[in-house]
Design a protein around this motif. Sequence first.
Motif, PDB file in Angstrom:
ATOM      1  N   ARG A  96       8.764  -6.201  -2.441  1.00 38.17           N
ATOM      2  CA  ARG A  96       7.652  -5.965  -1.511  1.00 38.17           C
ATOM      3  C   ARG A  96       6.366  -6.631  -2.009  1.00 38.17           C
ATOM      4  NH1 ARG A  96       6.061   0.099  -1.125  1.00 38.17           N
ATOM      5  NH2 ARG A  96       8.188   0.258  -0.307  1.00 38.17           N
TER       6      ARG A  96
ATOM      7  N   PHE B 298       6.544 -10.618  -2.115  1.00 36.61           N
ATOM      8  CA  PHE B 298       6.400 -11.244  -0.796  1.00 36.61           C
ATOM      9  C   PHE B 298       4.996 -11.041  -0.245  1.00 36.61           C
ATOM     10  CE2 PHE B 298      11.073 -11.722  -0.232  1.00 36.61           C
ATOM     11  CZ  PHE B 298      11.085 -12.988   0.338  1.00 36.61           C
ATOM     12  N   ASP B 299       4.431  -9.834  -0.396  1.00 33.28           N
ATOM     13  CA  ASP B 299       3.100  -9.570   0.146  1.00 33.28           C
ATOM     14  C   ASP B 299       2.042 -10.445  -0.505  1.00 33.28           C
ATOM     15  OD1 ASP B 299       3.823  -7.706   2.018  1.00 33.28           O
ATOM     16  OD2 ASP B 299       3.318  -5.960   0.798  1.00 33.28           O
TER      17      ASP B 299
ATOM     18  N   GLY C  31       4.300 -14.525  -0.600  1.00 33.82           N
ATOM     19  CA  GLY C  31       5.127 -15.039   0.485  1.00 33.82           C
ATOM     20  C   GLY C  31       6.441 -15.618   0.003  1.00 33.82           C
TER      21      GLY C  31
ATOM     22  N   ARG D 191      -0.332 -18.215   0.224  1.00 42.16           N
ATOM     23  CA  ARG D 191       0.032 -17.134   1.133  1.00 42.16           C
ATOM     24  C   ARG D 191      -1.186 -16.599   1.872  1.00 42.16           C
ATOM     25  NH1 ARG D 191       3.235 -14.467   4.578  1.00 42.16           N
ATOM     26  NH2 ARG D 191       3.159 -12.205   4.393  1.00 42.16           N
TER      27      ARG D 191
ATOM     28  N   ARG E 105       9.207  -6.918   8.900  1.00 42.64           N
ATOM     29  CA  ARG E 105      10.001  -8.138   8.877  1.00 42.64           C
ATOM     30  C   ARG E 105       9.209  -9.267   8.237  1.00 42.64           C
ATOM     31  NH1 ARG E 105      10.952 -10.675  14.384  1.00 42.64           N
ATOM     32  NH2 ARG E 105       9.224 -11.973  13.695  1.00 42.64           N
ATOM     33  N   LEU E 106       9.902 -10.139   7.533  1.00 40.56           N
ATOM     34  CA  LEU E 106       9.246 -11.326   6.984  1.00 40.56           C
ATOM     35  C   LEU E 106       8.664 -12.152   8.123  1.00 40.56           C
ATOM     36  CD1 LEU E 106      11.897 -12.580   4.373  1.00 40.56           C
ATOM     37  CD2 LEU E 106       9.883 -11.171   3.939  1.00 40.56           C
ATOM     38  N   ASP E 107       7.483 -12.704   7.907  1.00 43.84           N
ATOM     39  CA  ASP E 107       6.940 -13.589   8.929  1.00 43.84           C
ATOM     40  C   ASP E 107       7.598 -14.959   8.825  1.00 43.84           C
ATOM     41  OD1 ASP E 107       5.677 -14.958   6.836  1.00 43.84           O
ATOM     42  OD2 ASP E 107       3.779 -13.913   7.112  1.00 43.84           O
TER      43      ASP E 107
ATOM     44  N   SER F  59       7.177 -16.938   5.438  1.00 43.98           N
ATOM     45  CA  SER F  59       7.881 -16.315   4.316  1.00 43.98           C
ATOM     46  C   SER F  59       9.383 -16.517   4.458  1.00 43.98           C
ATOM     47  CB  SER F  59       7.564 -14.820   4.247  1.00 43.98           C
ATOM     48  OG  SER F  59       6.206 -14.616   3.908  1.00 43.98           O
ATOM     49  N   LEU F  60       9.880 -16.427   5.681  1.00 46.99           N
ATOM     50  CA  LEU F  60      11.309 -16.626   5.913  1.00 46.99           C
ATOM     51  C   LEU F  60      11.724 -18.048   5.547  1.00 46.99           C
ATOM     52  CD1 LEU F  60      14.066 -15.835   6.991  1.00 46.99           C
ATOM     53  CD2 LEU F  60      13.214 -16.222   9.320  1.00 46.99           C
TER      54      LEU F  60
ATOM     55  N   LEU G 140      11.292  -6.211   4.637  1.00 50.08           N
ATOM     56  CA  LEU G 140      10.788  -5.604   3.405  1.00 50.08           C
ATOM     57  C   LEU G 140      10.833  -4.097   3.582  1.00 50.08           C
ATOM     58  CD1 LEU G 140       7.594  -7.766   2.714  1.00 50.08           C
ATOM     59  CD2 LEU G 140       9.861  -8.009   1.687  1.00 50.08           C
TER      60      LEU G 140
END
Length: 834
Positions: free
Chosen positions: A181, A184-185, A188, A224, A635-637, A640-641, A833
């Motif tokens: 989490r 990624f936050d 990204g 990011r 959900r990943l944006d 990020s995906l 996430l």
Amino acid sequence: MSPRIFIIATIALSSVSHAADDTAFFENRVRPLLIERCFECHSQEKKIKGGLALDSRPGWQKGGDSGPAIVPGKPEDSLLIKAVHYTDKDLEMPPKKKLSDGEIDILTKWVAMGAPDPRETVAARKAITGLSLEEGRQFWSFKPVVDPPPQRPIDDFILAKLAENNLAPSPPAAPLILLRRVTFDLTGLPPTPEQMAAFAADSSDAAYAKLVDQLLGSRAFAERWARHWLDLSGYADTIGLGRAIPAPNAWRYRDYVINAFAADKPYDQFVREQIAGDVRRSAATGFAGDPPATAESITASGFLAIGPWELVNGDKVQLRMDVIDRQINRVGLAFLGMTFGCARCHDHKFDPVTQADYYAMAGIFRSSITLDGRLNGVFSAIHETALPETPAELVARAKEMEIFEKKLADAKADSQTLVDAKKKLDGELKGLKDKKDDKLNAEIVDLEKKLDAADKKAGDAAGAVKLLEFLRPTEPRAMAMHDRPEAEDCAINIRGNARQLGDSVPRGFVKVMLPGGKPAAFAESGSGRKELAEWIADAKNPLTARVMANRVWFHLFGQGIVRSVDNFGVRGEPPTHPALLDHLAAQFVKDGWSVKKLVRSIVLTKTYRQSSSHNAAAFAKDPDNRLLWRSNRRRLDAESLRDALLAISGKLTPSKGGPTLPLAIPGNVNLGGPASIKDDPRIDEAMLHQRTIYQPVKRKNPFEKLDLLAVFDFPDPNDETGQRNVTTVPTQALYLMNAPLLREVAAETVTRIFKSDGDDKARLQTLHRLILNRDATSSELEKRLQFLDDYAKQQAAESASSAEKTTAAKDPREAAWEALVHSLFASNPFLFLE
């Protein structure tokens, strides 16, 4: 939370966001267009030609003599859209002058959105009034920020609200879930295997704080969080709304934003530079003298200059006011969370913002230069400013120019050689034809083929010369603002029409936010952007710190303390935790407007670190999780995906920024008249392996190789977006199962996995750590191994029975692994996430 409940909750949240976005789109883009181009013949105040009124929703719903003008959601079936396209000579609106492509696009998009229109009848609209100045100053968002004493940890504010409602927080998230989490936050990107191993071994508070500091210090953090800001700036690498006219220097603004987040530039300075980084006042103006503008500060003003602009609009008077309107909207939404555009045609219907307030700010931007001159006599030209260069940069550019001139001379010589060769063949062919001898027909045919080939080569060579001349190196320039020699106030545009003028309004700011109600003071010269920047960046401004603190909270929790992150006005939502919002805003200022410190203080809280596990009793009391009794599943944006897919497959390559548009690839640019990007341009493969923030963005018809962005809700670059729509549609699942990108990264990931030591069980654990960022359970391992066996046997059987056997057939076991990897990439545990 069950999948069904989650989907319902997601749709509910999405619908609130969509409604606000749709209304903003209508107010900012559609209403001014209808007023300017349609009301002359189709409004209660003028006339109702053909029985059609377009000044209210019931008006177009009823329609005119031909029936309803609009079928919401179906532009292809709407008479209004048919009329503005001029496809039927008996149905052309407006009759005297066709709308521009950009204006047609606005109406088409509006109808496709369902034609959102908050207008009731004309009489009902006139009865609506916004807050008065006195009422506005008592509205929560316009009151001064007050940090409630005594100083309290962030968690205390959340716990107090939970306790008031007999709720308790969720337990802490499992270490690897938290790791995924926060990584990624903040960046990204997924956590690396090394980060996973280290955090699995030590997930103490101290270890977590150390991890957070490492993430904040990475360039990935800047990339990011810069993307969040670019959403608000309407960033793209092309300018116009119609033709894709390249903005070859737009990347400088993008890199400025990345570097600002990397250096943790104080947010108040970040604000000042983007509004007035090019402005430098001398001591003679009555204010303290400013130091010289730098390349960085000049580039920052690209925030106001980057577009989109309707460059082909022939009505330059209206275009100038449309540019100003966009700049007012952008400043208001990004920095203040306000929708000022509604006041272009009338006093704001809800907020304490008058039409005079709007045109007071319009005078500031009217005193600035954005578009400067014309291209080809028709297109407006964007203003670009030469940037200061160091001595070393001047030397480097001189060498670059020397190399370029030689390359151009060689290309011209090659082109001339091919032209001469073509002329020679032309002469030979003419000589043979002049002999009129049938015996020479075969020779003539052969010579004609040679001439066609020579003609193509000469054409390609001439095109290469033209492209080189288009790409001629120049001094570094940036899309930037510039003050006019003399400031000028702006007259009220009646109903938004730049050719129907009312009283002139002195330059100024929004009165409801002026301390003590005192009028704004301006230097004797200059546009006033410098003073506007100081007013917005002032710690006493009630909105600036609140809005940014709320944006940061939103990006970390998936919901803001004020859920309408782009609207702090009357139609926005009030804060769920007002004291917490003021605490964050006040601490943000005390910490020197440091975004990194603000992010750090939030992600270190227990609130951020709690699990997303479902609690039926809590859900019954607070189904929207407004009180934050758990973490939100998100959900990943799009970025990020895509970036995660490249990182996991080992194909992601770092970038330091720089030019983005693939202009040097032959065939990508139309060079007849003002240069424009073709509809199907190619992107260099090396560029495609860089993070998504470095990929070129077109305002219309996105690059084919970047189609994932459109599928997963990448925002329209023609709008300013602080909160993206999050949709759940079948297209996304179909894309994940069938897109070439997914097949490619699956194959690359298998190649990476096969390089690791160990048996299939060990490889499966490696795969889980790479994609899902956790270890596989024994049950998952058993099922995965069985799948590999079954799939490989099926592939082998199909291969054996195939009538056409090829030597290039894929090994069945490798194909099984690719299918498994592909399925994991398309799975919810990867996409979301926890």
